[in-house]
Scaffold this motif. Sequence first.
Motif, PDB file in Angstrom:
ATOM      1  N   LEU A   6       0.831  -1.200   0.000  1.00  0.00           N
ATOM      2  CA  LEU A   6       0.000   0.000   0.000  1.00  0.00           C
ATOM      3  C   LEU A   6       0.868   1.253   0.000  1.00  0.00           C
ATOM      4  N   ASP A   7       2.036   1.173   0.653  1.00  0.00           N
ATOM      5  CA  ASP A   7       2.927   2.329   0.701  1.00  0.00           C
ATOM      6  C   ASP A   7       3.684   2.521  -0.609  1.00  0.00           C
ATOM      7  N   ASN A   8       3.959   1.428  -1.327  1.00  0.00           N
ATOM      8  CA  ASN A   8       4.695   1.483  -2.583  1.00  0.00           C
ATOM      9  C   ASN A   8       3.960   0.629  -3.620  1.00  0.00           C
ATOM     10  N   PRO A   9       2.846   1.125  -4.150  1.00  0.00           N
ATOM     11  CA  PRO A   9       2.047   0.336  -5.092  1.00  0.00           C
ATOM     12  C   PRO A   9       2.693   0.268  -6.470  1.00  0.00           C
ATOM     13  N   LEU A  10       2.251  -0.710  -7.264  1.00  0.00           N
ATOM     14  CA  LEU A  10       2.617  -0.712  -8.670  1.00  0.00           C
ATOM     15  C   LEU A  10       1.912   0.467  -9.336  1.00  0.00           C
ATOM     16  N   VAL A  11       2.656   1.211 -10.139  1.00  0.00           N
ATOM     17  CA  VAL A  11       2.156   2.499 -10.633  1.00  0.00           C
ATOM     18  C   VAL A  11       2.067   2.505 -12.150  1.00  0.00           C
ATOM     19  N   ALA A  12       0.937   2.975 -12.660  1.00  0.00           N
ATOM     20  CA  ALA A  12       0.754   3.250 -14.083  1.00  0.00           C
ATOM     21  C   ALA A  12       0.284   4.682 -14.237  1.00  0.00           C
ATOM     22  N   LEU A  13       0.617   5.284 -15.370  1.00  0.00           N
ATOM     23  CA  LEU A  13       0.152   6.646 -15.647  1.00  0.00           C
ATOM     24  C   LEU A  13      -0.986   6.634 -16.663  1.00  0.00           C
ATOM     25  N   GLU A  14      -0.737   6.154 -17.881  1.00  0.00           N
ATOM     26  CA  GLU A  14      -1.821   6.047 -18.858  1.00  0.00           C
ATOM     27  C   GLU A  14      -2.877   5.061 -18.375  1.00  0.00           C
ATOM     28  N   ARG A  16      -4.271   2.328 -19.643  1.00  0.00           N
ATOM     29  CA  ARG A  16      -4.390   0.965 -20.152  1.00  0.00           C
ATOM     30  C   ARG A  16      -4.644  -0.050 -19.044  1.00  0.00           C
ATOM     31  N   LEU A  17      -4.083   0.176 -17.861  1.00  0.00           N
ATOM     32  CA  LEU A  17      -4.213  -0.791 -16.765  1.00  0.00           C
ATOM     33  C   LEU A  17      -5.233  -0.362 -15.710  1.00  0.00           C
ATOM     34  N   ARG A  18      -6.098   0.577 -16.055  1.00  0.00           N
ATOM     35  CA  ARG A  18      -7.003   1.124 -15.026  1.00  0.00           C
ATOM     36  C   ARG A  18      -7.982   0.090 -14.483  1.00  0.00           C
ATOM     37  N   HIS A  19      -8.215  -0.977 -15.238  1.00  0.00           N
ATOM     38  CA  HIS A  19      -9.118  -2.024 -14.763  1.00  0.00           C
ATOM     39  C   HIS A  19      -8.370  -3.203 -14.138  1.00  0.00           C
ATOM     40  N   CYS A  20      -7.047  -3.095 -14.044  1.00  0.00           N
ATOM     41  CA  CYS A  20      -6.258  -4.160 -13.422  1.00  0.00           C
ATOM     42  C   CYS A  20      -6.208  -3.942 -11.920  1.00  0.00           C
ATOM     43  N   ARG A  21      -6.420  -5.007 -11.181  1.00  0.00           N
ATOM     44  CA  ARG A  21      -6.568  -4.894  -9.730  1.00  0.00           C
ATOM     45  C   ARG A  21      -5.244  -4.734  -9.002  1.00  0.00           C
ATOM     46  N   ASN A  22      -4.131  -5.065  -9.658  1.00  0.00           N
ATOM     47  CA  ASN A  22      -2.848  -5.024  -8.963  1.00  0.00           C
ATOM     48  C   ASN A  22      -2.004  -3.807  -9.331  1.00  0.00           C
ATOM     49  N   VAL A  23      -2.632  -2.786  -9.938  1.00  0.00           N
ATOM     50  CA  VAL A  23      -1.895  -1.583 -10.346  1.00  0.00           C
ATOM     51  C   VAL A  23      -2.717  -0.358  -9.986  1.00  0.00           C
ATOM     52  N   ARG A  24      -2.042   0.682  -9.526  1.00  0.00           N
ATOM     53  CA  ARG A  24      -2.708   1.955  -9.250  1.00  0.00           C
ATOM     54  C   ARG A  24      -2.419   2.922 -10.396  1.00  0.00           C
ATOM     55  N   THR A  25      -3.458   3.329 -11.124  1.00  0.00           N
ATOM     56  CA  THR A  25      -3.309   4.238 -12.264  1.00  0.00           C
ATOM     57  C   THR A  25      -3.510   5.676 -11.799  1.00  0.00           C
ATOM     58  N   TYR A  51       3.031   2.031 -18.545  1.00  0.00           N
ATOM     59  CA  TYR A  51       2.355   2.937 -19.481  1.00  0.00           C
ATOM     60  C   TYR A  51       2.557   4.401 -19.072  1.00  0.00           C
ATOM     61  N   PRO A  52       3.791   4.863 -19.154  1.00  0.00           N
ATOM     62  CA  PRO A  52       4.116   6.208 -18.655  1.00  0.00           C
ATOM     63  C   PRO A  52       3.683   7.350 -19.575  1.00  0.00           C
ATOM     64  N   SER A  53       3.289   7.052 -20.818  1.00  0.00           N
ATOM     65  CA  SER A  53       2.972   8.036 -21.854  1.00  0.00           C
ATOM     66  C   SER A  53       4.270   8.417 -22.566  1.00  0.00           C
ATOM     67  N   PRO A  54       4.192   8.877 -23.823  1.00  0.00           N
ATOM     68  CA  PRO A  54       5.414   9.266 -24.539  1.00  0.00           C
ATOM     69  C   PRO A  54       6.212  10.346 -23.806  1.00  0.00           C
ATOM     70  N   PHE A  55       5.507  11.277 -23.186  1.00  0.00           N
ATOM     71  CA  PHE A  55       6.189  12.376 -22.497  1.00  0.00           C
ATOM     72  C   PHE A  55       7.018  11.862 -21.329  1.00  0.00           C
ATOM     73  N   LEU A 255      -3.185  -8.972 -18.692  1.00  0.00           N
ATOM     74  CA  LEU A 255      -2.118  -8.078 -18.252  1.00  0.00           C
ATOM     75  C   LEU A 255      -1.827  -8.244 -16.765  1.00  0.00           C
ATOM     76  N   GLU A 256      -2.872  -8.444 -15.982  1.00  0.00           N
ATOM     77  CA  GLU A 256      -2.656  -8.707 -14.555  1.00  0.00           C
ATOM     78  C   GLU A 256      -1.736  -9.907 -14.367  1.00  0.00           C
ATOM     79  N   GLN A 257      -1.990 -10.970 -15.117  1.00  0.00           N
ATOM     80  CA  GLN A 257      -1.178 -12.188 -14.965  1.00  0.00           C
ATOM     81  C   GLN A 257       0.239 -11.960 -15.453  1.00  0.00           C
ATOM     82  N   CYS A 258       0.388 -11.165 -16.514  1.00  0.00           N
ATOM     83  CA  CYS A 258       1.743 -10.849 -16.994  1.00  0.00           C
ATOM     84  C   CYS A 258       2.547 -10.104 -15.921  1.00  0.00           C
TER      85      CYS A 258
END
Length: 264
Positions: A6-14, A16-25, A51-55, A255-258
């Motif tokens: 909870l203190d250091n979650p898996l992080v996504a920006l774009e 794509r993973l917003r519906h994955c349960r093991n990542v915080r978008t 998914y950090p985005s091109p920028f 993607l969750e399983q990957c």
Amino acid sequence: MTSASLDNPLVALEGRLRHCRNVRTLGVRPNFLDYTPEERRWIREAAKIYYPSPFYAELLDTMGKPTFPSYHTYKFAQDKIKQTALFQMAGIPHPRTRVFYGRRQKARIVDHFSFPFIAKVPRGSALGKGVYLIRSAEDLAAYCQMEGPAYIQAYLPMEKDIRAVVIGGRVVHAYWRVAPVGDHRTNIGCGGDVDFSPVPRGALALAVRTARVCRWDDVGLDIACRRDDFVVLEANMKYGREGFRRAGIDYNRLLEQCIVDGSI
């Protein structure tokens, strides 16, 4: 296995993973300081940013922070000119293709290609849009009215091609795309159909080799059969998911399983 707390979650920006349960978008915010102090800490301390985005992919690569997809994947997204140059340099089988700049070079297209041939919008197009079958001088003149370079490719007569999606170095889904009657495009978004007949192993091997050589870790590759071998037509980093849906594959769970098995 990839783990998080909870203190250091898996992080996504774009998203794509917003519906994955093991990542915080977190979303893509143009000003880094728009992230909360806690979110900025998560980004800085994460072992990898998804998914950090091109920028942000470019910034994170500069900092030495791993991302998924790789910075190299982002660099070639929707840029057919760069893709073709890389295929040619790396020896990836690819239809004969040339880029023509300016009026003088465009006037010499017919010195290199005989009708019919394919012309494409070289940058920013996807989902089968911006692809033209040039049958005559009139067709070519109309295409050359468009701004920017002319991207010309040899025409390969075919009723179907292969879409192979490579994620984390392996083909996670592959299928045939069948062109509608009277159209040269096989894209599902342009009316193409899906055929789940077995895909030849040679095509799958070419997809994996192409992704590895080009350092693309999340890509949909379009592959055509040419006599007894295969050629890569182009790479799609923003590939559609309709082929997954029709096959009954839950893309989000995949993607969750990957992530869990550490392949991405």
